[in-house]
Design a protein around this motif. Sequence first.
Motif, PDB file in Angstrom:
ATOM      1  N   ALA A   1       0.836  -1.203   0.000  1.00  0.00           N
ATOM      2  CA  ALA A   1       0.000   0.000   0.000  1.00  0.00           C
ATOM      3  C   ALA A   1       0.870   1.253   0.000  1.00  0.00           C
ATOM      4  O   ALA A   1       0.586   2.231  -0.717  1.00  0.00           O
ATOM      5  N   ASP A   2       1.964   1.230   0.781  1.00  0.00           N
ATOM      6  CA  ASP A   2       2.884   2.377   0.802  1.00  0.00           C
ATOM      7  C   ASP A   2       3.491   2.611  -0.577  1.00  0.00           C
ATOM      8  O   ASP A   2       3.594   3.751  -1.045  1.00  0.00           O
ATOM      9  N   ALA A   3       3.900   1.501  -1.239  1.00  0.00           N
ATOM     10  CA  ALA A   3       4.524   1.624  -2.561  1.00  0.00           C
ATOM     11  C   ALA A   3       3.543   2.205  -3.584  1.00  0.00           C
ATOM     12  O   ALA A   3       3.912   3.076  -4.389  1.00  0.00           O
ATOM     13  N   ILE A   4       2.301   1.732  -3.559  1.00  0.00           N
ATOM     14  CA  ILE A   4       1.308   2.248  -4.513  1.00  0.00           C
ATOM     15  C   ILE A   4       0.954   3.705  -4.203  1.00  0.00           C
ATOM     16  O   ILE A   4       0.755   4.519  -5.113  1.00  0.00           O
ATOM     17  N   GLU A   5       0.892   4.043  -2.909  1.00  0.00           N
ATOM     18  CA  GLU A   5       0.618   5.437  -2.544  1.00  0.00           C
ATOM     19  C   GLU A   5       1.716   6.357  -3.060  1.00  0.00           C
ATOM     20  O   GLU A   5       1.447   7.505  -3.450  1.00  0.00           O
ATOM     21  N   ARG A   6       2.964   5.877  -3.083  1.00  0.00           N
ATOM     22  CA  ARG A   6       4.046   6.693  -3.628  1.00  0.00           C
ATOM     23  C   ARG A   6       3.846   6.943  -5.123  1.00  0.00           C
ATOM     24  O   ARG A   6       4.160   8.018  -5.632  1.00  0.00           O
ATOM     25  N   LEU A   7       3.334   5.948  -5.821  1.00  0.00           N
ATOM     26  CA  LEU A   7       3.030   6.146  -7.237  1.00  0.00           C
ATOM     27  C   LEU A   7       1.930   7.195  -7.417  1.00  0.00           C
ATOM     28  O   LEU A   7       1.996   8.033  -8.327  1.00  0.00           O
ATOM     29  N   LEU A   8       0.920   7.162  -6.556  1.00  0.00           N
ATOM     30  CA  LEU A   8      -0.157   8.152  -6.636  1.00  0.00           C
ATOM     31  C   LEU A   8       0.367   9.549  -6.300  1.00  0.00           C
ATOM     32  O   LEU A   8      -0.053  10.540  -6.916  1.00  0.00           O
ATOM     33  N   ASP A   9       1.288   9.631  -5.334  1.00  0.00           N
ATOM     34  CA  ASP A   9       1.897  10.926  -4.998  1.00  0.00           C
ATOM     35  C   ASP A   9       2.664  11.477  -6.201  1.00  0.00           C
ATOM     36  O   ASP A   9       2.639  12.683  -6.476  1.00  0.00           O
ATOM     37  N   LEU A  10       3.348  10.587  -6.923  1.00  0.00           N
ATOM     38  CA  LEU A  10       4.091  11.004  -8.110  1.00  0.00           C
ATOM     39  C   LEU A  10       3.136  11.594  -9.145  1.00  0.00           C
ATOM     40  O   LEU A  10       3.417  12.629  -9.747  1.00  0.00           O
ATOM     41  N   ALA A  11       1.990  10.921  -9.337  1.00  0.00           N
ATOM     42  CA  ALA A  11       0.999  11.414 -10.300  1.00  0.00           C
ATOM     43  C   ALA A  11       0.449  12.762  -9.864  1.00  0.00           C
ATOM     44  O   ALA A  11       0.326  13.694 -10.676  1.00  0.00           O
ATOM     45  N   ARG A  12       0.132  12.882  -8.583  1.00  0.00           N
ATOM     46  CA  ARG A  12      -0.400  14.159  -8.079  1.00  0.00           C
ATOM     47  C   ARG A  12       0.617  15.279  -8.270  1.00  0.00           C
ATOM     48  O   ARG A  12       0.262  16.415  -8.604  1.00  0.00           O
ATOM     49  N   GLY A  13       1.902  14.961  -8.052  1.00  0.00           N
ATOM     50  CA  GLY A  13       2.951  15.964  -8.217  1.00  0.00           C
ATOM     51  C   GLY A  13       3.080  16.440  -9.655  1.00  0.00           C
ATOM     52  O   GLY A  13       3.548  17.550  -9.914  1.00  0.00           O
ATOM     53  N   ALA A  14       2.664  15.578 -10.600  1.00  0.00           N
ATOM     54  CA  ALA A  14       2.716  15.949 -12.017  1.00  0.00           C
ATOM     55  C   ALA A  14       1.393  16.519 -12.505  1.00  0.00           C
ATOM     56  O   ALA A  14       1.225  16.775 -13.702  1.00  0.00           O
ATOM     57  N   GLY A  15       0.451  16.709 -11.592  1.00  0.00           N
ATOM     58  CA  GLY A  15      -0.845  17.274 -11.966  1.00  0.00           C
ATOM     59  C   GLY A  15      -1.755  16.298 -12.679  1.00  0.00           C
ATOM     60  O   GLY A  15      -2.689  16.712 -13.374  1.00  0.00           O
ATOM     61  N   ALA A  16      -1.502  14.989 -12.536  1.00  0.00           N
ATOM     62  CA  ALA A  16      -2.319  13.974 -13.196  1.00  0.00           C
ATOM     63  C   ALA A  16      -3.266  13.314 -12.195  1.00  0.00           C
ATOM     64  O   ALA A  16      -2.961  13.227 -11.006  1.00  0.00           O
ATOM     65  N   ILE A  17      -4.403  12.848 -12.689  1.00  0.00           N
ATOM     66  CA  ILE A  17      -5.380  12.158 -11.845  1.00  0.00           C
ATOM     67  C   ILE A  17      -5.144  10.659 -11.947  1.00  0.00           C
ATOM     68  O   ILE A  17      -5.037  10.113 -13.050  1.00  0.00           O
ATOM     69  N   ALA A  18      -5.052  10.011 -10.799  1.00  0.00           N
ATOM     70  CA  ALA A  18      -4.803   8.564 -10.797  1.00  0.00           C
ATOM     71  C   ALA A  18      -5.569   7.905  -9.663  1.00  0.00           C
ATOM     72  O   ALA A  18      -5.835   8.527  -8.627  1.00  0.00           O
TER      73      ALA A  18
END
Length: 462
Positions: free
Chosen positions: A95-112
């Motif tokens: 869950a932590d690893a996937i949340e980091r991927l979502l944080d990366l998307a949010r940082g790029a202004g993308a919806i995930a």
Amino acid sequence: MTETYGVEVEDLGSRTGRRRSSPIADNVRGETRLVAEVDRSVRYHRPLTVGLVRIANDAVADAMARSLRSMDFMAEDAGDDYLVILPELTRSEGADAIERLLDLARGAGAIAQAAIAQCPEDGTTSETLIDAVRSSLEAGRSPRDTIAARKCSNEPVVLDPAMRRVYTLVERIADTQMTVLILGETGVGKEGVADAIHKKSSRRDKPLIKLNCAALPETLLESELFGHERGAFTGADKRKVGFFEAADGGTLFLDEIGEMPLALQAKLLRVLERKVITRVGGTTEIAIDARVVAATHRDLEAEVHVGRFRHDLMFRIAGFTLVVPPLRDRLAEILPLAEHFASLAASEQGRPVPALAEDARAALTAYSWPGNVRELKNAIECALVLRGELPEKLRDVGQRGRPVVPASNMRGQLAEVERAVIVTALDAEDQNRTRTARRLGLSRRALIYKMEKYGLKPSPGR
């Protein structure tokens, strides 16, 4: 040892085209890798997290893949969904690893969006894990939600008196050490009964390992059951734990045991009697504690009579016998099952659950269902893809004849059917390729390829 996750993100939100050097594998390689990782997880009792990420920005998806550890794997699934395979991570770590991927998307202004499933808790096959993680994603459960409340088990639909008796017997025998033989036609739900036996037993927290005896040749089946030592045969470059060892403390489900070759039946009988196995190519006996549940669609007494099944093994596996009736004898369950499958399929496709029209209900109950529950499930899923229409054979229940198609024409007719299904799905989704791909269970790239193949030019901007 934990590897770090991280990647440089430079203006990813403005780029949407898949780069040629994309680190994301296609869905075929993804499925192959998942099968291998699930096998490893089950055999060696190692944690495995499977994630599903939904994102419409290809460049951000590429950045996600590059941020993963070297042992991780990301592949296309359907539409804008991507499969993420995370070996050696518990549910919380995954869950932590996937949340980091979502944080990366949010940082790029993308919806995930994302969801996870865990092996073996949520399933011990690639198919069950994919079903679990898709259901979680469609239900809107975040990776963290799956920690607070694990996905509820899919309780069987049991309304027919004969099926109630089967599940009453399951309750009585589940916590014994008896071997169980489940009999019934192909597709009636024998595997579901095996699942219930395991879940209601004291072994529920240990592995439930499943092996289809009809799916493998004799030499490979022996290696899968008992494992092998390094050098046991050509290609055996390392020791491999068999399914009996992997199921130690839990349950081993041997599906289609009636297909097992006679020579291997003798070895299985010895294991059941002595509760020890010897790996192929080895000499050391290894004690095992696995409860065996077997299933077959064959009449084993008839198989014994013609010499295709051992008489002593039949009695050994039939410590207790359960008979699952065919769906045509369970009329009270047809419509509830159809509604259940419609709900599951609609959830996976992100669509409202459709109501069954009266003519559809009449056709469903009038049909004899020679393929049983499996055929019903496939029919409902097909009906949803075809915009709520029932498959042709259900509309014309009384018609039993089938035209014979010459071998030379089969490929062309299959292509016509595939093209028609794609056209129907595109129309149903207003020509939106992403939603169409998800509806058909294809990646966007695969859908575009097929559209070009069949001359279905994608509309600009879709």
